[in-house]
Design a protein around this motif. Structure first.
Motif, PDB file in Angstrom:
ATOM      1  N   GLY A 385       0.689  -1.190  -0.027  1.00  0.00           N
ATOM      2  CA  GLY A 385      -0.002  -0.099  -0.124  1.00  0.00           C
ATOM      3  C   GLY A 385       0.892   1.301  -0.128  1.00  0.00           C
ATOM      4  N   ALA A 386       0.161   2.379  -0.269  1.00  0.00           N
ATOM      5  CA  ALA A 386       0.884   3.661  -0.134  1.00  0.00           C
ATOM      6  C   ALA A 386       0.126   4.562   1.025  1.00  0.00           C
ATOM      7  N   PHE A 387       0.952   5.598   1.288  1.00  0.00           N
ATOM      8  CA  PHE A 387       0.406   6.310   2.736  1.00  0.00           C
ATOM      9  C   PHE A 387       0.173   7.633   2.576  1.00  0.00           C
ATOM     10  N   TRP A 388      -0.723   8.340   2.868  1.00  0.00           N
ATOM     11  CA  TRP A 388      -1.196   9.596   3.011  1.00  0.00           C
ATOM     12  C   TRP A 388      -0.210  10.693   3.604  1.00  0.00           C
ATOM     13  N   ASP A 389       0.022  11.561   2.796  1.00  0.00           N
ATOM     14  CA  ASP A 389       1.041  12.669   3.231  1.00  0.00           C
ATOM     15  C   ASP A 389       0.310  13.669   3.942  1.00  0.00           C
ATOM     16  N   TYR A 390       0.322  13.905   5.130  1.00  0.00           N
ATOM     17  CA  TYR A 390      -0.668  14.882   5.888  1.00  0.00           C
ATOM     18  C   TYR A 390       0.449  15.995   5.896  1.00  0.00           C
ATOM     19  N   THR A 391       1.596  15.994   5.799  1.00  0.00           N
ATOM     20  CA  THR A 391       2.379  17.560   5.805  1.00  0.00           C
ATOM     21  C   THR A 391       2.262  18.087   4.327  1.00  0.00           C
ATOM     22  N   LYS A 392       1.509  17.630   3.512  1.00  0.00           N
ATOM     23  CA  LYS A 392       1.064  18.286   2.351  1.00  0.00           C
ATOM     24  C   LYS A 392      -0.090  19.189   2.029  1.00  0.00           C
ATOM     25  N   PRO A 393      -0.152  20.252   1.878  1.00  0.00           N
ATOM     26  CA  PRO A 393      -1.453  20.926   1.970  1.00  0.00           C
ATOM     27  C   PRO A 393      -2.561  20.593   0.991  1.00  0.00           C
ATOM     28  N   SER A 394      -2.121  20.192  -0.263  1.00  0.00           N
ATOM     29  CA  SER A 394      -3.257  19.986  -1.093  1.00  0.00           C
ATOM     30  C   SER A 394      -3.869  18.238  -0.590  1.00  0.00           C
ATOM     31  N   ALA A 395      -2.929  17.493  -0.151  1.00  0.00           N
ATOM     32  CA  ALA A 395      -3.292  16.156   0.459  1.00  0.00           C
ATOM     33  C   ALA A 395      -4.039  16.383   1.637  1.00  0.00           C
ATOM     34  N   ARG A 396      -3.710  17.306   2.423  1.00  0.00           N
ATOM     35  CA  ARG A 396      -4.903  17.596   3.718  1.00  0.00           C
ATOM     36  C   ARG A 396      -6.185  17.880   3.139  1.00  0.00           C
ATOM     37  N   GLU A 397      -6.231  18.793   2.320  1.00  0.00           N
ATOM     38  CA  GLU A 397      -7.391  19.076   1.635  1.00  0.00           C
ATOM     39  C   GLU A 397      -8.271  18.087   1.223  1.00  0.00           C
ATOM     40  N   LEU A 398      -7.475  17.142   0.425  1.00  0.00           N
ATOM     41  CA  LEU A 398      -8.431  15.976  -0.279  1.00  0.00           C
ATOM     42  C   LEU A 398      -8.772  15.045   0.643  1.00  0.00           C
ATOM     43  N   TRP A 399      -7.952  14.846   1.875  1.00  0.00           N
ATOM     44  CA  TRP A 399      -8.377  14.007   2.924  1.00  0.00           C
ATOM     45  C   TRP A 399      -9.854  14.481   3.645  1.00  0.00           C
ATOM     46  N   LYS A 400      -9.668  15.767   3.771  1.00  0.00           N
ATOM     47  CA  LYS A 400     -10.790  16.270   4.660  1.00  0.00           C
ATOM     48  C   LYS A 400     -12.057  16.025   3.639  1.00  0.00           C
ATOM     49  N   LYS A 401     -12.017  16.424   2.472  1.00  0.00           N
ATOM     50  CA  LYS A 401     -12.836  16.102   1.194  1.00  0.00           C
ATOM     51  C   LYS A 401     -13.534  14.710   1.314  1.00  0.00           C
ATOM     52  N   TYR A 402     -12.746  13.976   1.371  1.00  0.00           N
ATOM     53  CA  TYR A 402     -13.231  12.242   1.138  1.00  0.00           C
ATOM     54  C   TYR A 402     -13.830  12.086   2.792  1.00  0.00           C
ATOM     55  N   MET A 403     -13.218  12.330   3.683  1.00  0.00           N
ATOM     56  CA  MET A 403     -13.592  12.277   5.082  1.00  0.00           C
ATOM     57  C   MET A 403     -15.090  12.848   5.270  1.00  0.00           C
ATOM     58  N   LYS A 404     -15.224  14.120   4.360  1.00  0.00           N
ATOM     59  CA  LYS A 404     -16.724  14.550   4.933  1.00  0.00           C
ATOM     60  C   LYS A 404     -17.783  14.002   3.913  1.00  0.00           C
ATOM     61  N   GLU A 405     -17.412  13.721   2.719  1.00  0.00           N
ATOM     62  CA  GLU A 405     -18.330  12.917   1.717  1.00  0.00           C
ATOM     63  C   GLU A 405     -18.544  11.463   2.320  1.00  0.00           C
ATOM     64  N   ALA A 406     -17.915  10.749   2.848  1.00  0.00           N
ATOM     65  CA  ALA A 406     -17.912   9.582   3.136  1.00  0.00           C
ATOM     66  C   ALA A 406     -18.392   9.155   4.693  1.00  0.00           C
ATOM     67  N   LEU A 407     -18.268  10.229   5.421  1.00  0.00           N
ATOM     68  CA  LEU A 407     -18.633   9.891   6.517  1.00  0.00           C
ATOM     69  C   LEU A 407     -19.303  11.007   7.475  1.00  0.00           C
ATOM     70  N   ILE A 408     -18.837  12.243   7.395  1.00  0.00           N
ATOM     71  CA  ILE A 408     -19.152  13.317   8.415  1.00  0.00           C
ATOM     72  C   ILE A 408     -20.639  13.933   7.960  1.00  0.00           C
ATOM     73  N   GLU A 409     -20.649  13.989   6.475  1.00  0.00           N
ATOM     74  CA  GLU A 409     -21.940  14.279   5.848  1.00  0.00           C
ATOM     75  C   GLU A 409     -22.981  13.289   5.982  1.00  0.00           C
ATOM     76  N   VAL A 410     -22.431  12.020   6.070  1.00  0.00           N
ATOM     77  CA  VAL A 410     -23.352  10.904   6.398  1.00  0.00           C
ATOM     78  C   VAL A 410     -24.181  10.876   7.418  1.00  0.00           C
ATOM     79  N   GLY A 411     -23.408  11.690   8.683  1.00  0.00           N
ATOM     80  CA  GLY A 411     -24.304  11.872   9.723  1.00  0.00           C
ATOM     81  C   GLY A 411     -23.356  11.562  11.198  1.00  0.00           C
ATOM     82  N   THR A 412     -21.853  11.917  11.416  1.00  0.00           N
ATOM     83  CA  THR A 412     -21.379  11.610  12.340  1.00  0.00           C
ATOM     84  C   THR A 412     -20.387  13.081  12.483  1.00  0.00           C
TER      85      THR A 412
END
Length: 831
Positions: A385-412
């Protein structure tokens, strides 16, 4: 090899002192009159680029990332004197002595006690492998506490400790190293002077602490810290007391987050349910219904990663629709049942992940050291596997985007950040973005999990600014307390683990993380036997995180009712935790102000009592309750040391009084949860039984107090779910207790939050005599000699001869007031 041996000269630059030596430059800041930063750089460069410092006295290129979190202060100007022999800096609270040739460093408090010294040692070295080392003096019987999440006893004298976060499933809680956190911070306590100092190394390369495991006849007794790279960037926290040092450390690396109330409730969990072939959602909902039917409280459900199963492998941000047919409807139903999901997410992405090409196109991964255009590949759950780089600004924004769409906006508003040690990236030279500068995973590996938690909090708030996030994390660097509740990983089911998880948790408390817990009942290995499970729950109710979670290897599921004959004992213990809700939530608030742990090593409160320095298995629940859980199989008695300095009252034996400074032995049975109240205690509990930390309110307050020491206590309340407390929607009730022959309890309120308490009952322990009179804001209350009559009325007082305590009850005035209880002499026969 490069060794700093002599000072060449010194200059002052922008509030700092720059000391030039023969092999390195040393930059010196005074952040306060008892907090020093000493940074030795063999490159002569001092870039400021911290992901964890939340109190600085300098500009940092990452300041924009921490806007609203990081506090900038003006450095303190010490009195500086230079002689032929030394550089002397004095602040009033401490003095820093730097010898010129040879270089020595010594920090003394205002009494002249030496807190930290490198006398007759080489304080700063760089070896041929580019490893940096700080040698410092120790005494043979010094006590060393902290170091993050570490196994064994509480005092780490004569131990060798690695700072390297690993996925340590099924670890030996007494003997193994390392675990899941990387926190290069310790507290030294001098047995002779009883003075404490904290030392924090602001460096996240893999490192080791040798705390007296070796000797050399050519040098005085020493310990050392050694790291694989970077600077010796050292903060000396010269608070003198352990309490003050923890306070300083959490101010420096970030105050603990104020968690929502549900984070303190029972968090159900098991690997079992999300791994069912289909209809896992129905199974979890049925589990919650069973919890309620069995009379247990609950506040959440840690949803293991089986919900992301794709081709039978974990793929974050996906949903297995065979197992969870309609995630949004499922989340909604769970929220309605008062058990919000805390879904598990992981930073590793399998090469077969259905979104892998999309992620790679977004350029979100750690890069290969040999070819920076390629993604670095390491082992992961189910393959490469590969590993997300949270020290990269654009990678941080994409992580939050996927997290919102898959989980937070779903209801948590809750996220479980897991498997984030980056342990399987073997090439420490693999490349990370480091916010545009470029760095290596070896340089920043433990930072990833802390940033991951920051992002889950940020994503929740971006989705709903009023929501208070709940992040849980298995790993973490220094500063993890600022964002998340943590737990000590995938523990093994055994009596040994039950026992040694206690100093792991209290050690984390001395490392700035008050919100640590353990998987109750054990995660790895077989199901717990009945007695072990009962004892584990009885201990777990005092942890900041309370979750029964398992992945047992014998096809069993660890649940509260798993042993029919002991279900009542388990239920009683968990219900007791919920009655402690006002005390526990007030501890959470205190932690955000000072870093004070929820579960406290005895030495945190009793630094002047040498008998507690090695005590690893008893602890304080907050300031006022000493807990001595039964930790041995088949025990019929429990030996307890009661710290010197005050009297103690056995909560389970009608407040039987013991003088401090002695070891007692008490009888125990399967129902026993030994607890002792400290003289001067003020402990609020709910008299009405809460079944939800988040949804239920305390309407009837029981306040247990033990006069004998004047003190103040703050009981804190807010809605427990939102950020409205930041706008004044909170209620702090300051309770002041003074006097002995006439005990004066005064209550003063601050904040706009509506008080839910309708009735107050004060239980005041006074073994010597009954009161003469009791008054409420100057108005005498009626005395009842018959308990049945007392129980029928709304107001009055009664003296229990059984407990030798006075009980006073009244309607909550919902304003500032005072309660006075007179124990003055009363000459009944007029003689």
């Amino acid at each position: 090899m490069e060794i700093c041996s002599k000072v060449k000269n010194i200059e002052k630059i922008n509030g700092a002192y720059l000391i030039h030596t023969d092999n390195a430059d040393i930059k010196l800041y005074f952040l306060s009159d008892d907090l020093i930063r000493l940074r030795a750089s063999f490159s002569g460069e001092f870039p400021e680029e911290s992901y964890v410092l939340m109190k600085t006295a300098w500009e940092d290129r990452l300041d924009p990332l921490f806007e609203g979190e990081r506090k900038r202060v003006e450095p303190v100007e010490p009195e500086f004197t230079e002689t032929d022999e030394e550089l002397l800096f004095e602040t009033g609270k401490l003095s820093l002595h730097i010898g010129k040739a040879p270089i020595t460093i010594s920090v003394k408090d205002s009494d002249g006690a030496v807190l930290y010294s490198t006398e007759k040692l080489s304080p700063f070295t760089l070896d041929s492998n580019r490893r940096i080392t700080n040698y410092f003096r120790m005494k043979e019987d010094d006590c060393f506490y902290g170091f993050g999440e570490k196994v064994g006893g509480i005092n780490k004298n004569k131990t060798f400790l690695r700072q390297r976060a690993t996925d340590a499933m099924g670890y030996d809680a007494e003997k193994m190293d390392t675990l899941y956190k990387h926190i290069p911070f310790f507290i030294r306590l001098d047995r002779e002077t009883k003075k404490a100092v904290g030392v924090f190394f602001h460096n996240f390369y893999e490192s080791v602490f040798n705390m007296g495991c070796e000797k050399s006849n050519y040098w005085p007794r020493y310990a050392y810290w050694q790291a694989d790279g970077g600077d010796i960037d050292m903060f000396l926290l010269a608070g003198g007391t352990i309490k003050k040092v923890v306070d300083q450390y959490t101010e420096l690396t970030g105050r603990p987050a104020l968690l929502p109330k549900r984070a303190m409730g029972y968090q159900g969990s098991s690997m079992y349910y999300p791994e069912l072939e289909k209809d896992s959602d129905d199974a979890v909902l049925d589990f919650i219904d069973t919890v309620h039917e069995e009379g247990f409280p609950i506040d959440g459900f840690h949803l293991s990663s089986g919900y992301t199963s794709y081709q039978n492998k974990r793929c974050v941000f996906t949903w297995n629709r065979e197992r969870f047919k309609d995630p949004k409807a499922y989340f909604k139903a769970m929220n309605e049942k008062g058990a919000q999901n805390v879904p598990n997410i992981k930073p590793g992405i399998l090469l077969m992940h259905p979104y892998f090409e999309e992620f790679e196109k977004g350029d979100v991964f750690v890069k290969d050291s040999k070819d920076p255009k390629k993604t670095a590949i390491g082992m992961w759950w189910g393959g490469e596997g590969a590993f997300w780089d949270y020290t990269k600004p654009s990678a941080r924004e994409l992580w939050k985007k996927y997290m919102k769409e898959a989980l937070i906006e779903v209801g948590t508003n809750s996220i479980w950040n897991d498997n984030c040690e980056y342990d399987s990236l073997m090439d420490k030279d693999d490349i990370v973005d480091f916010d545009g500068k470029g760095g290596t995973i070896g340089q920043l590996k433990p930072i990833m999990s802390t940033l991951m938690c920051k992002l889950s909090n940020d994503a929740v708030r971006e989705n709903d600014p009023s929501a208070r996030p709940y992040s849980v994390c298995r790993s973490g660097s220094a500063g993890i307390q600022h964002y998340a509740q943590t737990w000590c990983g995938d523990n093994y089911t055994s009596w040994q683990t039950l026992k040694y998880n206690i100093p792991i948790i209290t050690g984390m408390g001395l490392s700035g993380q008050p919100n640590e817990g353990a998987d109750i009942g054990g995660f790895a290995g077989p199901a717990p036997e009945e007695e072990l499970f009962v004892r584990w729950v009885q201990q777990g109710i005092f942890q900041a995180r309370f979750s029964i979670h398992s992945a047992s290897n014998d096809n069993t599921v660890t649940e509260p009712w798993m042993f029919h004959n002991s279900t009542d004992l388990v239920r009683d213990a968990i219900l007791l935790r919920y009655r402690f809700a006002p005390y526990l939530y007030s501890l959470e608030k205190e932690a955000t102000l000072t870093g004070a742990p929820v579960m406290r090593a005895l030495v945190y409160e009793y630094q002047n009592d040498p008998e507690v320095y090695e005590n690893s298995f008893d602890f304080l629940f907050g300031r006022d309750i000493l807990v001595a859980n039964v930790l041995e199989k088949g025990a019929s008695t429990r030996r307890v040391y009661l710290p010197a300095g005050n009297r103690w009252y056995d909560w389970n034996d009608n407040f039987r009084c013991y003088e401090g400074g002695q070891t007692i032995e008490i009888p125990v049975d399967m129902s026993s949860i030994p607890m002792f109240l400290r003289e001067g205690a003020i402990v609020p509990k709910a008299e009405n039984q809460l079944m939800s930390m988040e949804k239920d309110k305390v309407t009837d307050l029981l306040l247990t107090v033990v006069p004998g020491e004047d003190r103040e206590y703050c009981m804190y309340e807010d809605d427990g779910v939102s950020n409205a407390y930041k706008e004044g929607q909170y209620l702090t009730t300051k309770i002041s207790m003074k006097g002995n022959s006439v005990v004066d309890l005064s209550f003063s309120r601050e904040g706009d939050y509506e008080d839910s308490i309708r009735t107050v009952k004060v239980e005041m322990v006074k073994k010597e005599r009954s009161p003469y009179w009791v008054s409420l804001s100057g108005r005498k209350l009626k005395h009842f000699l018959n308990r049945h009559q007392f129980e029928k009325v709304a107001e009055g007082w009664y003296y229990s001869q059984t407990k030798r305590s006075v009980e006073v009850k009244y309607e909550n005035p919902k304003e500032d007031y005072n309660l006075k209880v007179s124990f003055e002499d009363f000459d009944l026969i007029g003689m």
